[in-house]
Each structure stands twice: as structure tokens, then as C-alpha cells.
Design a protein around this motif. Structure first.
Motif, PDB file in Angstrom:
ATOM      1  N   GLY A   1      38.238  27.380  30.782  1.00 17.78           N
ATOM      2  CA  GLY A   1      38.223  26.518  29.039  1.00 17.78           C
ATOM      3  C   GLY A   1      37.665  27.653  28.008  1.00 17.78           C
ATOM      4  N   LEU A   2      37.494  27.045  26.561  1.00 17.62           N
ATOM      5  CA  LEU A   2      37.827  27.309  25.149  1.00 17.62           C
ATOM      6  C   LEU A   2      36.089  27.657  24.191  1.00 17.62           C
ATOM      7  CD1 LEU A   2      41.220  25.947  24.476  1.00 17.62           C
ATOM      8  CD2 LEU A   2      41.310  27.745  25.596  1.00 17.62           C
ATOM      9  N   PHE A   3      36.454  28.518  23.498  1.00 16.42           N
ATOM     10  CA  PHE A   3      35.221  28.766  22.739  1.00 16.42           C
ATOM     11  C   PHE A   3      33.654  27.583  23.259  1.00 16.42           C
ATOM     12  CE2 PHE A   3      38.850  25.986  21.064  1.00 16.42           C
ATOM     13  CZ  PHE A   3      39.547  27.102  20.589  1.00 16.42           C
ATOM     14  N   PRO A   4      33.365  28.667  24.122  1.00 21.02           N
ATOM     15  CA  PRO A   4      31.702  28.964  25.053  1.00 21.02           C
ATOM     16  C   PRO A   4      30.932  28.927  23.598  1.00 21.02           C
ATOM     17  CG  PRO A   4      32.944  30.674  25.766  1.00 21.02           C
ATOM     18  CD  PRO A   4      33.590  30.637  24.526  1.00 21.02           C
ATOM     19  N   PHE A   5      29.785  28.425  23.012  1.00 19.78           N
ATOM     20  CA  PHE A   5      28.630  28.725  23.168  1.00 19.78           C
ATOM     21  C   PHE A   5      27.393  28.539  23.582  1.00 19.78           C
ATOM     22  CE2 PHE A   5      29.755  24.067  21.547  1.00 19.78           C
ATOM     23  CZ  PHE A   5      29.258  23.650  20.914  1.00 19.78           C
ATOM     24  N   TRP A   6      26.521  28.433  23.691  1.00 21.52           N
ATOM     25  CA  TRP A   6      25.017  28.650  24.021  1.00 21.52           C
ATOM     26  C   TRP A   6      24.289  27.320  23.426  1.00 21.52           C
ATOM     27  CZ3 TRP A   6      23.707  29.828  28.836  1.00 21.52           C
ATOM     28  CH2 TRP A   6      24.634  30.977  28.515  1.00 21.52           C
TER      29      TRP A   6
ATOM     30  N   ARG B   1      37.858  18.271  26.207  1.00 19.91           N
ATOM     31  CA  ARG B   1      36.433  17.545  26.355  1.00 19.91           C
ATOM     32  C   ARG B   1      35.197  18.790  26.527  1.00 19.91           C
ATOM     33  NH1 ARG B   1      36.234  12.352  27.499  1.00 19.91           N
ATOM     34  NH2 ARG B   1      34.090  12.280  28.504  1.00 19.91           N
ATOM     35  N   LEU B   2      34.682  18.405  25.455  1.00 20.78           N
ATOM     36  CA  LEU B   2      33.262  19.415  25.041  1.00 20.78           C
ATOM     37  C   LEU B   2      32.511  18.981  26.369  1.00 20.78           C
ATOM     38  CD1 LEU B   2      31.654  20.899  23.439  1.00 20.78           C
ATOM     39  CD2 LEU B   2      30.498  19.791  23.153  1.00 20.78           C
ATOM     40  N   MET B   3      32.415  20.019  27.291  1.00 20.47           N
ATOM     41  CA  MET B   3      31.399  20.103  28.752  1.00 20.47           C
ATOM     42  C   MET B   3      29.946  20.841  28.053  1.00 20.47           C
ATOM     43  SD  MET B   3      34.068  18.820  29.948  1.00 20.47           S
ATOM     44  CE  MET B   3      33.609  19.456  32.824  1.00 20.47           C
ATOM     45  N   THR B   4      29.217  20.684  29.218  1.00 18.96           N
ATOM     46  CA  THR B   4      27.938  21.610  29.271  1.00 18.96           C
ATOM     47  C   THR B   4      28.250  21.475  30.664  1.00 18.96           C
ATOM     48  OG1 THR B   4      25.129  21.250  28.598  1.00 18.96           O
ATOM     49  CG2 THR B   4      26.936  19.008  30.065  1.00 18.96           C
ATOM     50  N   VAL B   5      27.147  23.040  30.449  1.00 15.03           N
ATOM     51  CA  VAL B   5      26.929  23.543  32.361  1.00 15.03           C
ATOM     52  C   VAL B   5      24.988  23.485  31.919  1.00 15.03           C
ATOM     53  CG1 VAL B   5      26.676  25.160  34.412  1.00 15.03           C
ATOM     54  CG2 VAL B   5      28.952  24.592  32.547  1.00 15.03           C
ATOM     55  N   GLN B   6      24.119  23.528  33.235  1.00 12.96           N
ATOM     56  CA  GLN B   6      23.178  23.180  32.723  1.00 12.96           C
ATOM     57  C   GLN B   6      22.682  24.553  33.309  1.00 12.96           C
ATOM     58  OE1 GLN B   6      21.183  21.708  31.514  1.00 12.96           O
ATOM     59  NE2 GLN B   6      21.994  20.326  30.804  1.00 12.96           N
TER      60      GLN B   6
ATOM     61  N   ASN C   1      35.130  24.022  16.785  1.00 11.68           N
ATOM     62  CA  ASN C   1      35.090  23.796  15.612  1.00 11.68           C
ATOM     63  C   ASN C   1      33.741  22.443  15.705  1.00 11.68           C
ATOM     64  OD1 ASN C   1      37.534  24.221  14.139  1.00 11.68           O
ATOM     65  ND2 ASN C   1      38.520  22.345  14.531  1.00 11.68           N
ATOM     66  N   ILE C   2      32.530  23.109  16.992  1.00  9.87           N
ATOM     67  CA  ILE C   2      31.869  22.109  16.717  1.00  9.87           C
ATOM     68  C   ILE C   2      30.717  23.315  16.666  1.00  9.87           C
ATOM     69  CG2 ILE C   2      32.304  23.105  19.041  1.00  9.87           C
ATOM     70  CD1 ILE C   2      30.810  19.827  20.253  1.00  9.87           C
ATOM     71  N   ASP C   3      29.674  22.909  16.651  1.00 11.25           N
ATOM     72  CA  ASP C   3      27.992  23.856  16.989  1.00 11.25           C
ATOM     73  C   ASP C   3      26.777  23.081  17.150  1.00 11.25           C
ATOM     74  OD1 ASP C   3      26.772  25.889  17.441  1.00 11.25           O
ATOM     75  OD2 ASP C   3      26.627  26.363  15.370  1.00 11.25           O
ATOM     76  N   ILE C   4      25.969  23.032  17.626  1.00  8.48           N
ATOM     77  CA  ILE C   4      24.939  22.799  18.489  1.00  8.48           C
ATOM     78  C   ILE C   4      23.447  22.398  17.062  1.00  8.48           C
ATOM     79  CG2 ILE C   4      23.963  24.124  19.548  1.00  8.48           C
ATOM     80  CD1 ILE C   4      23.385  21.174  21.328  1.00  8.48           C
ATOM     81  N   SER C   5      22.847  21.611  16.835  1.00  7.47           N
ATOM     82  CA  SER C   5      21.690  21.271  16.131  1.00  7.47           C
ATOM     83  C   SER C   5      20.121  22.356  16.397  1.00  7.47           C
ATOM     84  CB  SER C   5      21.276  20.466  15.519  1.00  7.47           C
ATOM     85  OG  SER C   5      20.296  20.061  16.627  1.00  7.47           O
TER      86      SER C   5
ATOM     87  N   LEU D   1      27.861  19.215  15.615  1.00  8.86           N
ATOM     88  CA  LEU D   1      28.301  19.589  14.345  1.00  8.86           C
ATOM     89  C   LEU D   1      29.376  19.487  14.630  1.00  8.86           C
ATOM     90  CD1 LEU D   1      27.954  19.002  11.115  1.00  8.86           C
ATOM     91  CD2 LEU D   1      27.555  21.632  11.155  1.00  8.86           C
ATOM     92  N   VAL D   2      30.298  18.468  13.620  1.00  9.25           N
ATOM     93  CA  VAL D   2      31.801  18.850  14.891  1.00  9.25           C
ATOM     94  C   VAL D   2      32.470  18.926  13.433  1.00  9.25           C
ATOM     95  CG1 VAL D   2      33.950  17.669  15.842  1.00  9.25           C
ATOM     96  CG2 VAL D   2      31.259  17.814  16.932  1.00  9.25           C
TER      97      VAL D   2
END
Length: 112
Positions: A13-18, A37-42, A70-74, A81-82
Motif C-alpha cells: 500500500g501507499l500513503f498510509p494515514f490514521w 483504491r482508498l482502503m480502510t482497516v479497522q 493527496n487525501i486526508d480525513i476531516s 478532503l481530496v
């Protein structure tokens, strides 16, 4: 977590963020030239580090023409935000961020 390593995605994967809550890990799956694709892991709270299976959220291919994330979460973990590239021109619009701008304004005002 300082004493271990975990493979979250066997495909990489690329560009991980919490997420802001720390309960989800996001990353971009796919390689340059392929669909991304943006992926999520619980992430499960508890004594150890426990996590679920990566799940796809949405296609982010149109947003990755360049390197970098190029993406972050609120802050409320409800929206993303993309940054979407504009056109195909080399003359891309720029964004200038001025921090501490109020200090600059105060310095230019006459002393009281």
C-alpha cells in the motif's frame, strides 16, 4: 507497538494515514499506472495490536497524477478532503499558505 511489525496488506500500500480517532488505518492500494483504491482497516482497541481485513472505500485513481498523498480525513472522521488535479497542463495553479499572517499585519500597523 514499538516492539513489533505487522503486515496489514499482503499486496502492499501507499500513503498510509490514521483516522483522527486512531481506530482506522487508511492507505492507497494499487500501483502507478493501475487503478488505485482508498482502503480502510479497522483497528481493535486492547492490550495488543489487533486489526481487521483491509476493505475498499472508493476509487482514488483520478486524484493521483503525481507522487505524494493527496487525501486526508476531516477531524470528525466523517469526510475526506481530496485534491484533484486540474487539467493536463504543466502550468498548474498554486496554493500559497501564509502562517502567522496576523503578526505580519501587526508589524505593518503604526505603533499605538
Amino acid at each position: 507497538v514499538d516492539t513489533g511489525r505487522w503486515e496489514i496488506s499482503p499486496e502492499g500500500g501507499l500513503f498510509p494515514f490514521w483516522s483522527r480517532s486512531g481506530r482506522e488505518l487508511f492507505f492507497v492500494a494499487g500501483t502507478i499506472g493501475s487503478a488505485r483504491r482508498l482502503m480502510t482497516v479497522q483497528i481493535e482497541p486492547g492490550q495488543g495490536f489487533s486489526y481487521g481485513k483491509p476493505q475498499p472505500l472508493f476509487d482514488v485513481s483520478p486524484y493521483y497524477e503525481s507522487v505524494g498523498r493527496n487525501i486526508d480525513i476531516s477531524p470528525d472522521d466523517k469526510r475526506f478532503l481530496v485534491i484533484k488535479p486540474v487539467g493536463r497542463s504543466r502550468d498548474r495553479p498554486s496554493l500559497v499558505v501564509i502562517s502567522h499572517w496576523l503578526d505580519d499585519v501587526r508589524a505593518k500597523l503604526p505603533a499605538r
